[in-house]
Write an enzyme that holds these catalytic residues in place. Structure first.
Site, PDB file in Angstrom:
ATOM      1  N   TYR A   1      -3.182  -6.014  17.465  1.00 31.71           N
ATOM      2  CA  TYR A   1      -3.754  -5.452  15.914  1.00 31.71           C
ATOM      3  C   TYR A   1      -4.151  -4.542  15.694  1.00 31.71           C
ATOM      4  CZ  TYR A   1      -3.051  -5.553  10.534  1.00 31.71           C
ATOM      5  OH  TYR A   1      -3.509  -5.091   9.751  1.00 31.71           O
TER       6      TYR A   1
ATOM      7  N   ILE B   1       2.954  -4.400  10.629  1.00 29.47           N
ATOM      8  CA  ILE B   1       2.850  -5.350  10.941  1.00 29.47           C
ATOM      9  C   ILE B   1       1.822  -5.943  11.795  1.00 29.47           C
ATOM     10  CG2 ILE B   1       5.651  -5.108  10.759  1.00 29.47           C
ATOM     11  CD1 ILE B   1       5.334  -5.446  14.466  1.00 29.47           C
TER      12      ILE B   1
ATOM     13  N   PRO C   1      -8.482   0.845   5.741  1.00 24.73           N
ATOM     14  CA  PRO C   1      -8.290  -0.335   4.721  1.00 24.73           C
ATOM     15  C   PRO C   1      -9.368  -1.553   4.928  1.00 24.73           C
ATOM     16  CG  PRO C   1      -6.121   0.564   4.590  1.00 24.73           C
ATOM     17  CD  PRO C   1      -7.094   0.918   5.587  1.00 24.73           C
TER      18      PRO C   1
ATOM     19  N   ASP D   1       0.312 -12.504  15.187  1.00 19.07           N
ATOM     20  CA  ASP D   1      -1.123 -12.924  14.877  1.00 19.07           C
ATOM     21  C   ASP D   1      -1.104 -14.130  16.141  1.00 19.07           C
ATOM     22  OD1 ASP D   1      -2.083 -11.084  13.451  1.00 19.07           O
ATOM     23  OD2 ASP D   1      -3.104 -12.420  11.606  1.00 19.07           O
TER      24      ASP D   1
ATOM     25  N   GLY E   1      -7.742 -13.443  16.895  1.00 18.58           N
ATOM     26  CA  GLY E   1      -6.276 -13.706  16.822  1.00 18.58           C
ATOM     27  C   GLY E   1      -5.522 -12.317  16.538  1.00 18.58           C
TER      28      GLY E   1
ATOM     29  N   ILE F   1       0.749  -0.999   0.344  1.00 23.63           N
ATOM     30  CA  ILE F   1      -0.032  -0.052  -0.159  1.00 23.63           C
ATOM     31  C   ILE F   1       0.785   1.386  -0.493  1.00 23.63           C
ATOM     32  CG2 ILE F   1      -1.405   1.244   1.506  1.00 23.63           C
ATOM     33  CD1 ILE F   1      -3.000  -1.729   2.397  1.00 23.63           C
TER      34      ILE F   1
HETATM   35  P1  NAI Z   1       3.624  -5.301   4.029  1.00 24.67           P
HETATM   36  O1  NAI Z   1       3.548  -5.854   4.728  1.00 24.67           O
HETATM   37  O2  NAI Z   1       3.548  -5.330   2.394  1.00 24.67           O
HETATM   38  O3  NAI Z   1       5.044  -3.836   3.772  1.00 24.67           O
HETATM   39  C1  NAI Z   1       4.963  -3.110   5.311  1.00 24.67           C
HETATM   40  C2  NAI Z   1       6.204  -2.343   5.179  1.00 24.67           C
HETATM   41  O4  NAI Z   1       5.906  -1.492   6.434  1.00 24.67           O
HETATM   42  C3  NAI Z   1       6.868  -3.169   4.760  1.00 24.67           C
HETATM   43  O5  NAI Z   1       7.826  -1.917   3.732  1.00 24.67           O
HETATM   44  C4  NAI Z   1       8.100  -2.769   5.394  1.00 24.67           C
HETATM   45  O6  NAI Z   1       9.587  -3.087   5.865  1.00 24.67           O
HETATM   46  C5  NAI Z   1       7.378  -1.522   6.406  1.00 24.67           C
HETATM   47  N1  NAI Z   1       7.516  -2.038   8.234  1.00 24.67           N
HETATM   48  C6  NAI Z   1       7.262  -3.414   8.684  1.00 24.67           C
HETATM   49  N2  NAI Z   1       7.647  -2.963   9.779  1.00 24.67           N
HETATM   50  C7  NAI Z   1       8.655  -2.084  10.060  1.00 24.67           C
HETATM   51  C8  NAI Z   1       8.960  -1.092  10.794  1.00 24.67           C
HETATM   52  N3  NAI Z   1       9.064  -2.245  12.685  1.00 24.67           N
HETATM   53  N4  NAI Z   1       9.965  -0.269  11.311  1.00 24.67           N
HETATM   54  C9  NAI Z   1      10.114   0.678  10.012  1.00 24.67           C
HETATM   55  N5  NAI Z   1       8.597  -0.215   8.368  1.00 24.67           N
HETATM   56  C10 NAI Z   1       8.662  -1.146   9.077  1.00 24.67           C
HETATM   57  O7  NAI Z   1       2.254  -4.160   4.142  1.00 24.67           O
HETATM   58  P2  NAI Z   1       0.707  -3.861   3.549  1.00 24.67           P
HETATM   59  O8  NAI Z   1       0.175  -5.303   3.155  1.00 24.67           O
HETATM   60  O9  NAI Z   1       1.177  -2.458   2.093  1.00 24.67           O
HETATM   61  O10 NAI Z   1       0.066  -2.818   4.775  1.00 24.67           O
HETATM   62  C11 NAI Z   1       0.335  -0.896   4.480  1.00 24.67           C
HETATM   63  C12 NAI Z   1      -0.368  -0.829   5.972  1.00 24.67           C
HETATM   64  O11 NAI Z   1      -1.827  -1.034   5.201  1.00 24.67           O
HETATM   65  C13 NAI Z   1       0.113  -1.630   7.138  1.00 24.67           C
HETATM   66  O12 NAI Z   1       0.236  -0.857   8.185  1.00 24.67           O
HETATM   67  C14 NAI Z   1      -1.322  -2.159   7.721  1.00 24.67           C
HETATM   68  O13 NAI Z   1      -1.848  -3.121   8.434  1.00 24.67           O
HETATM   69  C15 NAI Z   1      -2.398  -1.597   6.826  1.00 24.67           C
HETATM   70  N6  NAI Z   1      -3.408  -2.300   6.102  1.00 24.67           N
HETATM   71  C16 NAI Z   1      -3.272  -3.895   5.313  1.00 24.67           C
HETATM   72  C17 NAI Z   1      -4.282  -4.575   4.891  1.00 24.67           C
HETATM   73  C18 NAI Z   1      -3.767  -5.072   3.669  1.00 24.67           C
HETATM   74  O14 NAI Z   1      -5.159  -6.118   3.366  1.00 24.67           O
HETATM   75  N7  NAI Z   1      -2.993  -5.271   3.412  1.00 24.67           N
HETATM   76  C19 NAI Z   1      -5.487  -4.083   5.259  1.00 24.67           C
HETATM   77  C20 NAI Z   1      -5.553  -2.960   6.604  1.00 24.67           C
HETATM   78  C21 NAI Z   1      -4.366  -2.434   6.952  1.00 24.67           C
END
Ligand code: NAI
Length: 246
Positions: A154, A92, A184, A95, A150, A18
């Site tokens: 989060y 992150i 989202p 779960d 779970g 995202i």
């Molecule tokens: P993803 O797992 O593809 O990307 C996560 C990003 O966060 C990565 O670039 C990683 O380097 C970074 N990251 C993780 N831990 C970190 C840390 N300790 N310090 C700095 N950077 C860190 O995740 P995605 O799916 O793109 O999610 C982005 C956001 O959207 C998250 O906050 C997630 O909770 C939220 N979200 C995602 C959903 C989904 O269905 N994919 C649904 C609802 C919310």
């Protein structure tokens, strides 16, 4: 739409999923994008190649650490001179049911998903107040509204973002700064790819629109909220979830 060219955005977790879609949108408006990441060095290098070193930078750090957040913000300011937009996107999951979740697993998710947004907002605030301009967008989740089996850590972190958003919006209202949240639903990224297919089928069956969302469908709302013309919208939550939670 307002003019965003020449603005600078820090998007945590901006190098994939995202966050990357958000950077694509902002870069399309002429914004210089600083992408944060924790461990995915290869994705970070691809990000730099994609946007070019003139209009982009990458910043490694753990947003669960206040020191790392302060350093990353300083790096962005040193490199680009200012910061107009902060998108607290990185997150992150760890779960487990509450019965099985360790205090360490609880703390880790709260630190990264909630405290990180506080640390970074705090680190950018003086500069945004000084310039009388800023856009902060927090990426929460439908799980923050509805809870998740779970996912107590989060869900608590993502709900916590609502309180942070509203309080910071009150503290910055009338000072050129807006603070909003996007929630989202289930979006096709590495995070959902990690969920077993059978579990995902059950999820899709519950989504009224009948499919997962695409990262860009979230990013376009972030772009809207980050626009200078969205100056009268603050302290709000925008859901992008295919009708999963109304
Ligand atoms: P993803 O797992 O593809 O990307 C996560 C990003 O966060 C990565 O670039 C990683 O380097 C970074 N990251 C993780 N831990 C970190 C840390 N300790 N310090 C700095 N950077 C860190 O995740 P995605 O799916 O793109 O999610 C982005 C956001 O959207 C998250 O906050 C997630 O909770 C939220 N979200 C995602 C959903 C989904 O269905 N994919 C649904 C609802 C919310």
């Amino acid at each position: 739409m307002g003019d965003m060219s020449g603005q600078v955005a820090l998007v945590t977790g901006g190098v994939r999923g995202i966050g990357l879609a958000i950077c694509e949108r902002l870069a399309g408006r002429g914004v210089t994008v600083a992408g944060g990441y924790s461990r995915d060095k290869e994705a970070a290098q691809r990000f730099l190649a994609r946007f070019g070193e003139e209009k982009a930078s990458i910043h490694q750090g753990n947003i669960g650490s206040n020191d790392d957040c302060a350093r990353v913000v300083q790096e962005v300011r040193d490199q680009h001179g200012k910061l107009d937009i902060l998108v607290n996107n990185a997150g992150i999951t760890v779960d487990k049911t509450v019965r099985r979740m360790t205090p360490e697993e609880w703390d880790r998710v709260i630190h990264v998903n909630l405290s990180g947004a506080f640390y970074l907002s705090r680190a950018v605030l003086e500069q945004m107040l000084g310039r009388g301009y800023g856009r902060i967008v927090n990426i929460s989740s439908v799980i923050g509204s509805a809870g998740g089996f779970g996912q107590a850590n989060y869900a608590a972190a993502k709900s916590g973002m609502f309180g942070l958003t509203m309080s910071l919006a009150l503290e910055t209202a009338g000072k050129g700064i807006t603070v909003n949240t996007v929630t989202p639903g289930f979006i096709t990224t590495d995070m959902t790819a990690a969920v077993p297919a059978a579990a995902m089928e059950k999820v899709v069956a519950r989504i009224p629109i009948g499919r997962l969302g695409e990262p860009d469908e979230v990013a376009r709302v972030v772009e809207f909220l980050a626009d200078p013309d969205s100056a009268y919208i603050t302290g709000q939550v925008y859901a992008v979830n295919g009708g999963l939670y109304m």
